[in-house]
Design a protein around this motif. Structure first.
Motif, PDB file in Angstrom:
ATOM      1  N   PRO A   1       0.830  -1.219   0.000  1.00 60.16           N
ATOM      2  CA  PRO A   1       0.000   0.000   0.000  1.00 60.16           C
ATOM      3  C   PRO A   1       0.858   1.260   0.000  1.00 60.16           C
ATOM      4  CG  PRO A   1      -0.036  -1.074   2.149  1.00 60.16           C
ATOM      5  CD  PRO A   1       0.657  -2.021   1.231  1.00 60.16           C
ATOM      6  N   GLY A   2       0.324   2.328  -0.583  1.00 57.28           N
ATOM      7  CA  GLY A   2       1.004   3.606  -0.589  1.00 57.28           C
ATOM      8  C   GLY A   2       2.284   3.616  -1.393  1.00 57.28           C
TER       9      GLY A   2
ATOM     10  N   ARG B   1      -8.295   0.465  -3.822  1.00 51.94           N
ATOM     11  CA  ARG B   1      -7.138   0.410  -2.917  1.00 51.94           C
ATOM     12  C   ARG B   1      -5.903  -0.085  -3.659  1.00 51.94           C
ATOM     13  NH1 ARG B   1      -7.709   3.994  -0.057  1.00 51.94           N
ATOM     14  NH2 ARG B   1      -5.999   3.227   1.250  1.00 51.94           N
TER      15      ARG B   1
ATOM     16  N   GLY C   1      -2.707   6.063   0.749  1.00 51.37           N
ATOM     17  CA  GLY C   1      -2.458   4.650   0.977  1.00 51.37           C
ATOM     18  C   GLY C   1      -2.840   3.736  -0.157  1.00 51.37           C
TER      19      GLY C   1
END
Length: 494
Positions: free
Chosen positions: A27-28, A159, A189
């Motif tokens: 993530p991110g 996401r 994120g």
């Protein structure tokens, strides 16, 4: 959200395109996914996003093994793919496309007001404040459709966001806004996988580079540790020589093969004059919406137009259709490979020979002759396909582009117009296409290249015409060509 691919193998019949791929996305983080056309990048991402199932191997989300039975299952986990080829319904509105399959309801009825409001917000985020959510997609230009695809992905609350060639049709300003959006999503994120053949953009936007070759991961390194040349060499597995071939001068006294005077396409272009000589590579530059593509669609009879005079290979003719233009010696490669360049449901042979069937009929169509022509085209253009009998839509994007090039050259035109000829094509294939363009000019043909890549025009062309708001602003010689000059004329700041 962390996503892992473990031992991913993919076979299409007897052809294996992925060989035990292991990757993890954090993530991110922004990853650049590189590789030549046919390396397996898009197939791998389609497996990640639920469009394809792996033949072997598994996926895991936050350490838990998952199996997707389609893209909606992947989207429910927050994994969204923005396709390289547009996946929009042209007869629906922008808002309807953004929510297609995910329509909010108010009781028994669709909540049109909510769809419009959310569509308005995500359109603003991607830099399309001028587009009304109620506009039909068929009324949008190619760059606007690309941004609608991105807006659609944003509406899914992704996401993990996979962007497959997202800047292929965008101007530098639009690309800058997209990168600002990428930076914002990263800060929130979101994990972003950025597939691109534009190595300067990979260098600018990503933190880690993953390189694929022949269905395998061959490198995964911090972006800052690699030069563009090293990225390119990892992709092709060899050292790449100079990208652009030598540019000899146009032969003195070379005849004019395309002469256009006072060509106008209502709403798009007004009073455009230019001419192209045998052996010349003539470029068209301009921002998206400047009218370049529409100008040539008008010339080919695909849009209403008027002209004072047009001559093709010495013959006065304003073509009524692309077929009539081809018969006169002028062919055109559309920037919209999937929509207008190829019939993706037909086979390779049918696509190649459709514009020149008379060459394979005496008087009846001879499949053996067509098959021989296809074998020759596969060799000449380096088209990678598991079988000659597959539909065009099964090829990778770059190999579809090579087939489209072979198709427009099969009638052996005297004049060829190539609109964004290297869109979505890897750096190795770009070099091959540039060599082909040089060869066409060396054979005495006139070549027109419409491109949004300024370095491409500078490296290839003898002269470049710059359009802005439907009018020809300037025509620059090779000695005058540089990015600053082209941008100044294109933006009206010269």
């Amino acid at each position: 959200m962390q996503v892992s691919l473990r031992g991913i193998v993919k076979r299409f019949g007897p052809v294996q395109v992925l060989h035990g791929v292991d990757l993890a996305f954090e993530p991110g983080h922004v990853y650049g996914l590189l590789g030549e056309n046919g390396a397996g990048k898009s197939t791998l991402m389609k497996i990640l996003a639920g469009y394809e199932a792996p033949s072997e191997g598994s996926l895991a989300v936050n350490g838990r093994t998952v199996a997707f039975d389609g893209p909606r299952a992947a989207e429910a986990q927050g994994i969204v793919l923005i396709h390289q080829e547009f996946n929009l319904a042209e007869d629906l509105t922008v808002a309807q496309n953004i929510f297609l399959g995910h329509e909010p309801r108010r009781g028994l009825w669709l909540d049109d007001a909510a769809m419009r409001a959310t569509a308005r917000r995500v359109l603003d985020e991607v830099g399309l404040p001028q587009v009304d959510p109620d506009t039909r997609v068929r009324e949008l230009i190619v760059a606007e459709r690309q941004l609608v695809e991105i807006a659609k992905a944003l509406s899914r609350q992704a996401r993990v966001l996979v962007m497959d060639e997202p800047t292929a049709t965008l101007t530098p300003a639009e690309t800058g806004r997209l990168f600002a959006l990428v930076a914002r999503l990263k800060a929130e994120g979101v994990c972003i996988v950025f597939i691109s053949h534009k190595l300067d953009e990979v260098e600018r936007a990503t933190e880690t580079v993953v390189v694929m070759r022949d269905g395998r991961v061959v490198a995964q390194q911090p972006t800052a540790s690699l030069t563009r040349a090293q990225m390119a060499n990892l992709m092709v597995g060899r050292e790449l020589a100079d990208l652009y071939p030598p540019r000899p001068p146009v032969p003195e006294g070379a005849p004019v093969l395309l002469s256009v005077r006072g060509l106008s396409v209502p709403g798009w272009a007004e009073g455009v004059d230019f001419e192209v000589r045998a052996g010349e590579v003539f470029g068209f530059a301009g921002l998206v919406g400047a009218g370049r593509t529409e100008l040539f669609e008008g010339l080919l009879g695909l849009r209403p137009r008027r002209a004072d005079a047009v001559q093709i290979a010495g013959r006065a003719l304003l073509p009524r259709s692309p077929r009539e233009a081809a018969e006169a010696g002028l062919t055109y490669l559309s920037e919209d490979r999937k929509g207008r360049g190829l019939h993706v449901r037909l086979g390779l042979r049918e696509n190649l020979t459709l514009m020149a069937l008379h060459r394979h009929a005496r008087p009846w169509l001879r499949p053996a002759s067509e098959h021989g022509a296809l074998q020759q085209a596969v060799r000449d253009f380096g088209i990678r396909c598991g079988s000659l009998e597959v539909p065009a839509g099964s090829l990778s994007g770059g190999n579809q582009q090579k087939l489209a090039l072979a198709r427009v050259l099969h009638p052996e035109p005297r004049v060829v117009v190539l609109d964004e000829p290297t869109r979505g094509v890897d750096i190795g294939a770009k070099r091959e296409i540039y060599a082909l363009i040089r060869r066409l000019a060396d054979e005495g043909r006139a070549v027109v290249v419409v491109s949004s890549e300024l370095m491409e025009l500078i490296g290839l062309c003898h002269r470049v015409a710059v359009m802005r708001a439907g009018r020809l602003q300037a025509t620059l010689s090779a000695a005058q060509l540089n990015e600053q000059e082209l941008i100044a004329h294109a933006t009206g700041t010269h």
